[in-house]
Design a protein around this motif. Structure first.
Motif, PDB file in Angstrom:
ATOM      1  N   VAL A 208       0.941  -1.143   0.082  1.00  0.00           N
ATOM      2  CA  VAL A 208       0.137  -0.099   0.088  1.00  0.00           C
ATOM      3  C   VAL A 208       0.841   1.254   0.047  1.00  0.00           C
ATOM      4  N   LYS A 209       1.885   1.207   0.916  1.00  0.00           N
ATOM      5  CA  LYS A 209       2.777   2.475   0.817  1.00  0.00           C
ATOM      6  C   LYS A 209       3.519   2.410  -0.506  1.00  0.00           C
ATOM      7  N   ALA A 210       3.914   1.648  -1.221  1.00  0.00           N
ATOM      8  CA  ALA A 210       4.785   1.831  -2.448  1.00  0.00           C
ATOM      9  C   ALA A 210       3.766   2.124  -3.386  1.00  0.00           C
ATOM     10  N   ARG A 211       2.664   1.610  -3.700  1.00  0.00           N
ATOM     11  CA  ARG A 211       1.657   2.200  -4.529  1.00  0.00           C
ATOM     12  C   ARG A 211       1.293   3.427  -4.184  1.00  0.00           C
ATOM     13  N   THR A 212       1.062   4.198  -2.876  1.00  0.00           N
ATOM     14  CA  THR A 212       0.713   5.257  -2.784  1.00  0.00           C
ATOM     15  C   THR A 212       1.933   6.460  -3.050  1.00  0.00           C
ATOM     16  N   SER A 213       3.087   5.837  -3.180  1.00  0.00           N
ATOM     17  CA  SER A 213       4.116   6.558  -3.303  1.00  0.00           C
ATOM     18  C   SER A 213       4.450   6.682  -4.760  1.00  0.00           C
ATOM     19  N   LEU A 214       4.245   5.630  -5.487  1.00  0.00           N
ATOM     20  CA  LEU A 214       4.242   5.572  -6.923  1.00  0.00           C
ATOM     21  C   LEU A 214       3.154   6.375  -7.660  1.00  0.00           C
ATOM     22  N   LYS A 215       2.068   6.449  -6.785  1.00  0.00           N
ATOM     23  CA  LYS A 215       1.003   7.297  -7.365  1.00  0.00           C
ATOM     24  C   LYS A 215       1.340   8.735  -7.378  1.00  0.00           C
ATOM     25  N   ARG A 216       1.884   8.947  -6.288  1.00  0.00           N
ATOM     26  CA  ARG A 216       2.380  10.277  -6.305  1.00  0.00           C
ATOM     27  C   ARG A 216       3.142  10.870  -7.383  1.00  0.00           C
ATOM     28  N   VAL A 217       4.221  10.086  -7.774  1.00  0.00           N
ATOM     29  CA  VAL A 217       5.241  10.249  -8.685  1.00  0.00           C
ATOM     30  C   VAL A 217       4.404  10.169 -10.068  1.00  0.00           C
ATOM     31  N   PHE A 218       3.675   9.389 -10.324  1.00  0.00           N
ATOM     32  CA  PHE A 218       2.760   9.172 -11.315  1.00  0.00           C
ATOM     33  C   PHE A 218       2.040  10.474 -11.706  1.00  0.00           C
ATOM     34  N   ASP A 219       1.232  10.848 -10.446  1.00  0.00           N
ATOM     35  CA  ASP A 219       0.222  11.834 -10.878  1.00  0.00           C
ATOM     36  C   ASP A 219       1.065  13.189 -11.050  1.00  0.00           C
ATOM     37  N   GLN A 220       2.266  13.589 -10.415  1.00  0.00           N
ATOM     38  CA  GLN A 220       3.173  14.840 -10.909  1.00  0.00           C
ATOM     39  C   GLN A 220       3.740  14.776 -12.316  1.00  0.00           C
ATOM     40  N   LYS A 221       4.262  13.602 -12.757  1.00  0.00           N
ATOM     41  CA  LYS A 221       4.484  13.275 -14.213  1.00  0.00           C
ATOM     42  C   LYS A 221       3.164  13.596 -15.189  1.00  0.00           C
ATOM     43  N   GLN A 222       2.153  13.064 -14.652  1.00  0.00           N
ATOM     44  CA  GLN A 222       0.756  13.147 -15.521  1.00  0.00           C
ATOM     45  C   GLN A 222       0.399  14.806 -15.660  1.00  0.00           C
ATOM     46  N   LYS A 223       0.505  15.535 -14.511  1.00  0.00           N
ATOM     47  CA  LYS A 223       0.144  16.744 -14.414  1.00  0.00           C
ATOM     48  C   LYS A 223       1.276  17.492 -15.449  1.00  0.00           C
ATOM     49  N   GLU A 224       2.543  17.202 -15.535  1.00  0.00           N
ATOM     50  CA  GLU A 224       3.261  17.852 -16.485  1.00  0.00           C
ATOM     51  C   GLU A 224       3.183  17.606 -17.918  1.00  0.00           C
ATOM     52  N   LEU A 225       2.699  16.521 -18.265  1.00  0.00           N
ATOM     53  CA  LEU A 225       2.155  16.021 -19.541  1.00  0.00           C
ATOM     54  C   LEU A 225       1.045  16.816 -19.888  1.00  0.00           C
ATOM     55  N   ASP A 226       0.209  16.850 -18.966  1.00  0.00           N
ATOM     56  CA  ASP A 226      -1.175  17.606 -19.076  1.00  0.00           C
ATOM     57  C   ASP A 226      -0.999  19.073 -19.465  1.00  0.00           C
ATOM     58  N   GLU A 227      -0.115  19.758 -18.799  1.00  0.00           N
ATOM     59  CA  GLU A 227       0.316  21.042 -18.947  1.00  0.00           C
ATOM     60  C   GLU A 227       0.759  21.270 -20.358  1.00  0.00           C
ATOM     61  N   GLN A 228       1.431  20.332 -20.965  1.00  0.00           N
ATOM     62  CA  GLN A 228       2.435  20.380 -22.392  1.00  0.00           C
ATOM     63  C   GLN A 228       1.248  20.251 -23.229  1.00  0.00           C
ATOM     64  N   GLN A 229       0.330  19.221 -23.165  1.00  0.00           N
ATOM     65  CA  GLN A 229      -0.537  18.912 -23.976  1.00  0.00           C
ATOM     66  C   GLN A 229      -1.647  20.165 -24.175  1.00  0.00           C
ATOM     67  N   ASP A 230      -1.916  20.936 -22.933  1.00  0.00           N
ATOM     68  CA  ASP A 230      -2.605  21.719 -22.957  1.00  0.00           C
ATOM     69  C   ASP A 230      -2.201  23.041 -23.926  1.00  0.00           C
ATOM     70  N   GLU A 231      -0.774  23.178 -23.788  1.00  0.00           N
ATOM     71  CA  GLU A 231      -0.266  24.349 -24.303  1.00  0.00           C
ATOM     72  C   GLU A 231      -0.083  24.254 -25.722  1.00  0.00           C
ATOM     73  N   VAL A 232       0.162  22.825 -26.253  1.00  0.00           N
ATOM     74  CA  VAL A 232      -0.186  22.514 -27.598  1.00  0.00           C
ATOM     75  C   VAL A 232      -1.585  22.794 -28.106  1.00  0.00           C
ATOM     76  N   LYS A 233      -2.455  22.154 -27.617  1.00  0.00           N
ATOM     77  CA  LYS A 233      -3.607  22.473 -27.930  1.00  0.00           C
ATOM     78  C   LYS A 233      -4.128  23.841 -28.352  1.00  0.00           C
ATOM     79  N   THR A 234      -3.930  24.628 -27.289  1.00  0.00           N
ATOM     80  CA  THR A 234      -3.969  26.145 -27.511  1.00  0.00           C
ATOM     81  C   THR A 234      -3.228  26.757 -28.633  1.00  0.00           C
TER      82      THR A 234
ATOM     83  N   GLN B 248       8.248   4.119 -19.085  1.00  0.00           N
ATOM     84  CA  GLN B 248       9.536   3.335 -18.802  1.00  0.00           C
ATOM     85  C   GLN B 248       9.913   3.576 -17.551  1.00  0.00           C
ATOM     86  N   ASP B 249       9.927   4.943 -17.024  1.00  0.00           N
ATOM     87  CA  ASP B 249      10.454   5.310 -15.648  1.00  0.00           C
ATOM     88  C   ASP B 249       9.547   4.668 -14.727  1.00  0.00           C
ATOM     89  N   MET B 250       8.324   4.751 -14.734  1.00  0.00           N
ATOM     90  CA  MET B 250       7.320   4.433 -13.685  1.00  0.00           C
ATOM     91  C   MET B 250       7.383   2.823 -13.649  1.00  0.00           C
TER      92      MET B 250
END
Length: 189
Positions: free
Chosen positions: A42-68, A108-110
Motif C-alpha cells: 500500500v505504501k509503495a503504491r501510494t508513493s508511486l501514485k504521487r510520482v505518477f500524478d506529478q508526471k501526468q500533471k506535467e504532460l497535461d500542461e504540455q498537451q494543453d499548451e500545444v492544444k492552445t 518506462q521510468d514508472m
C-alpha cells in the motif's frame, strides 16, 4: 505370457499413480492481491501514485499548451502567409512528437520504479509462501494470476500470506539470489 506381464505392469503403475496422487497437496496465492494489500505494498503504491500524478500533471500542461497553440493557429490560418502556416504546423508536430517521447520515457521510468519498489516485497512474499509450503507439506503452491483457471476457495492461502507479511514474518531474512524462488531446505523428501 506377455499380455499377463503387461497387464500386471499396468496395474502396478496405475496403483502407484493413485497412491502418489493422494500425497499431492496443492494451494494457490493471488500474488498481485497480496502485493497490493500488504502494508508495504500500500505504501509503495501510494508513493508511486504521487510520482505518477506529478508526471501526468506535467504532460497535461504540455498537451494543453500545444492544444492552445493549435487552436490559435487555426484561428489565424487565413490571415498568415502559407509558408508561415507550414512552419508553425511543423513546429507543433515536433512538439507533439516530443510530448509522445516524454510520455514513453515516463512510462518506462514508472515501470522501473514499480519494479524497484515491489521486488523486495515480492521476494519476501515468496519466502513466506515457501515457509508455509514447508510447514504444511504442500507439494506446490501456484500463483492464481499465472494460469489457475479454477481452485476451491479453501486452497487460497493469500489471506494467510498477507497476515504473516504484515505481522513482520521474514522481514530480516536475506533475499533469494538470482530471482529464483525459495525452496524448503528439507533434504531427502
Amino acid at each position: 505370457m506377455r499380455t499377463k506381464l503387461t497387464a500386471s505392469l499396468c496395474f502396478l503403475f496405475l496403483g502407484f499413480g493413485v497412491a502418489r496422487a493422494q500425497e499431492v497437496k496443492v494451494g494457490y496465492v493471488d500474488v498481485r492481491r497480496a502485493l497490493y494489500e500488504t502494508e508495504d505494498g500500500v505504501k509503495a503504491r501510494t508513493s508511486l501514485k504521487r510520482v505518477f500524478d506529478q508526471k501526468q500533471k506535467e504532460l497535461d500542461e504540455q498537451q494543453d499548451e500545444v492544444k492552445t497553440a493549435i487552436e490559435d493557429l487555426n484561428k489565424k490560418r487565413t490571415l498568415l502567409p502559407a509558408d508561415s502556416v507550414r512552419q508553425k504546423e511543423a513546429e507543433l508536430q515536433e512538439r507533439v512528437a516530443k510530448i509522445q517521447q516524454t510520455y514513453q520515457r515516463y512510462q518506462q521510468d514508472m515501470a522501473a520504479k514499480e519494479a524497484e519498489a515491489t521486488q523486495p516485497i515480492i521476494e519476501r512474499l515468496q519466502r513466506i509462501v515457501a515457509k508455509i509450503a514447508a510447514a504444511e507439506n504442500f507439494t506446490m503452491i501456484l500463483d492464481k494470476n499465472q494460469g489457475v483457471v479454477f481452485a476451491k476457495p479453501h486452497l487460497d492461502l493469500t489471506n494467510e500470506v498477507i497476515r504473516r507479511y504484515n505481522s513482520g514474518e521474514e522481514k530480516g531474512a536475506a533475499p533469494t539470489s538470482g530471482g529464483a524462488r525459495p525452496r524448503p531446505s528439507k533434504r531427502g523428501s
